[in-house]
Write an enzyme that holds these catalytic residues in place. Structure first.
Site, short mmCIF file in Angstrom:
data_model
loop_
_atom_site.label_atom_id
_atom_site.label_comp_id
_atom_site.label_asym_id
_atom_site.label_seq_id
_atom_site.Cartn_x
_atom_site.Cartn_y
_atom_site.Cartn_z
N ASP A 17 0.77 -1.26 0.01
CA ASP A 17 0.07 -0.10 0.13
C ASP A 17 0.79 1.34 0.05
O ASP A 17 2.09 1.26 0.39
CB ASP A 17 -0.89 -0.16 1.28
CG ASP A 17 -1.94 1.02 1.05
OD1 ASP A 17 -2.39 1.49 0.03
OD2 ASP A 17 -2.71 1.24 1.98
N HIS A 34 2.62 3.43 -8.90
CA HIS A 34 2.44 1.85 -9.21
C HIS A 34 3.71 1.45 -10.07
O HIS A 34 4.15 0.47 -9.85
CB HIS A 34 1.10 1.78 -10.10
CG HIS A 34 0.08 2.16 -9.42
ND1 HIS A 34 -0.36 1.95 -7.95
CD2 HIS A 34 -1.02 3.07 -9.57
CE1 HIS A 34 -1.46 2.24 -7.59
NE2 HIS A 34 -1.94 2.91 -8.58
N LEU A 128 11.29 -20.42 -5.27
CA LEU A 128 10.05 -19.50 -4.47
C LEU A 128 8.84 -19.51 -5.21
O LEU A 128 8.77 -19.56 -6.53
CB LEU A 128 10.67 -18.12 -4.31
CG LEU A 128 9.76 -16.95 -3.90
CD1 LEU A 128 9.51 -17.11 -2.37
CD2 LEU A 128 10.17 -15.71 -4.47
C1 FPP Z 1 -1.82 0.19 -3.49
O1 FPP Z 1 -1.39 1.60 -3.41
C2 FPP Z 1 -1.22 -0.54 -4.45
C3 FPP Z 1 -2.27 -1.16 -5.39
C4 FPP Z 1 -3.48 -0.91 -5.38
C5 FPP Z 1 -1.56 -1.65 -6.69
C6 FPP Z 1 -0.28 -2.52 -6.39
C7 FPP Z 1 0.38 -2.91 -7.57
C8 FPP Z 1 1.80 -2.74 -7.50
C9 FPP Z 1 2.66 -2.69 -6.37
C10 FPP Z 1 2.37 -2.60 -8.90
C11 FPP Z 1 3.10 -3.72 -9.23
C12 FPP Z 1 2.48 -5.11 -9.14
C13 FPP Z 1 2.10 -5.87 -10.24
C14 FPP Z 1 2.07 -7.29 -9.84
C15 FPP Z 1 1.89 -5.20 -11.57
P1 FPP Z 1 -2.35 2.67 -3.37
O2 FPP Z 1 -2.88 3.01 -4.83
O3 FPP Z 1 -3.71 2.25 -2.83
O4 FPP Z 1 -1.88 3.66 -2.72
P2 FPP Z 1 -2.27 4.94 -1.81
O5 FPP Z 1 -3.00 4.25 -0.56
O6 FPP Z 1 -1.32 5.77 -1.60
O7 FPP Z 1 -3.53 5.51 -2.62
#
Ligand code: FPP
Length: 251
Positions: A17, A34, A128
């Protein structure tokens, strides 16, 4: 450095997150976060592989993430596809087995084909096991497992293990350690059933900043935990049985 006298967690699950906040704090659009998140994931996979973690499970796209603006959803799903295709060769070379888990029927045919392709390519690997949870929710998982169990066994004879063995990640042991980055203190509908006795670790770092030292710190914190699974620690258990036999000899 990780304290090697305690065991390395066999299964680490991560709620990645804070990508959006990471980007916004730097004046970028959320999508930049992201993209940076992918780098953090790559580093985490490398570290887990190097230190002998057997299972790594990451929450990449939750069933609730569809509620985000369509442009972000489209970006995330495209990024997911790109990452799978771009990283699979290297993962394969590193003997990593890749699994994608969730309600995949919601994805378009092309993404489903890519998922199928990367899973097939790595299915015989013995290193893994990396599970990417996509359109996943803990409640969905318990519901789909329960539906199968009801159909196969019937409600009256149902036992806990019948649900457990039909969960989407039944191939993995329950997570030893759950890490959530981004400073929020909640589970957010992640692996609800399997997290029953998992040690929880919350990091203030946003996911793109969660690097190898941060992971090592989380593992070191895990290694200091006294896991009792509802029982007593070894020492307390010994003491309790000593006291009980003293009492018994007095009677
Ligand atoms: C949460 O941060 C993250 C996500 C909803 C997406 C997770 C994706 C990645 C880490 C990209 C890499 C992974 C793959 C497999 C492509 P948020 O957007 O909720 O952040 P915020 O809480 O600051 O809004």
């Amino acid at each position: 450095m990780v304290n090697s006298s305690q065991s390395t967690p066999q299964h680490i699950a991560i709620i990645m997150d804070g990508n959006g906040r990471w980007a916004q704090q730097r004046g970028h659009s959320r999508t930049v976060g992201h993209v940076k998140g992918v780098d953090a994931l790559r580093e985490t996979i490398r570290t887990c592989d190097a230190i002998g973690v057997a299972y790594l499970t990451v929450f990449a796209f939750s069933a609730e993430n569809w509620q985000r603006p369509p442009s972000e959803v489209i970006f995330l799903l495209r990024l997911f596809r790109t990452v799978l295709l771009r990283e699979v060769q290297e993962m394969h070379r590193n003997n990593i087995k890749l699994k994608v888990v969730g309600d995949l029927a919601a994805f378009d045919q092309d993404l489903c084909r890519v998922i199928d392709q990367v899973e097939k390519m790595t299915e015989k690997n013995t290193g893994l096991v990396l599970t990417i949870c996509a359109n996943y929710s803990g409640r969905w998982d318990v519901t789909q497992a329960a539906e199968k169990a009801f159909a196969e066994i019937g409600a009256s004879k149902l036992q806990e293990k019948d649900i457990t063995k039909r969960l989407a990640m039944a191939y993995a042991p329950e997570p030893d350690l759950l890490i959530r980055t981004g400073g929020e203190l909640r589970i957010s509908n992640f692996m609800l059933w399997s997290l029953a006795y998992t040690e929880l670790y919350f990091s203030e770092l946003n996911w793109p900043d969660f690097d190898e030292p941060a992971l090592q710190e989380a593992i070191a914190a895990f290694q200091l935990r006294d896991r009792r699974f509802g029982g007593l620690s070894k020492q307390a258990s010994k003491q309790a049985s000593k006291q009980a036999s003293k009492q018994a000899s007095k009677q």
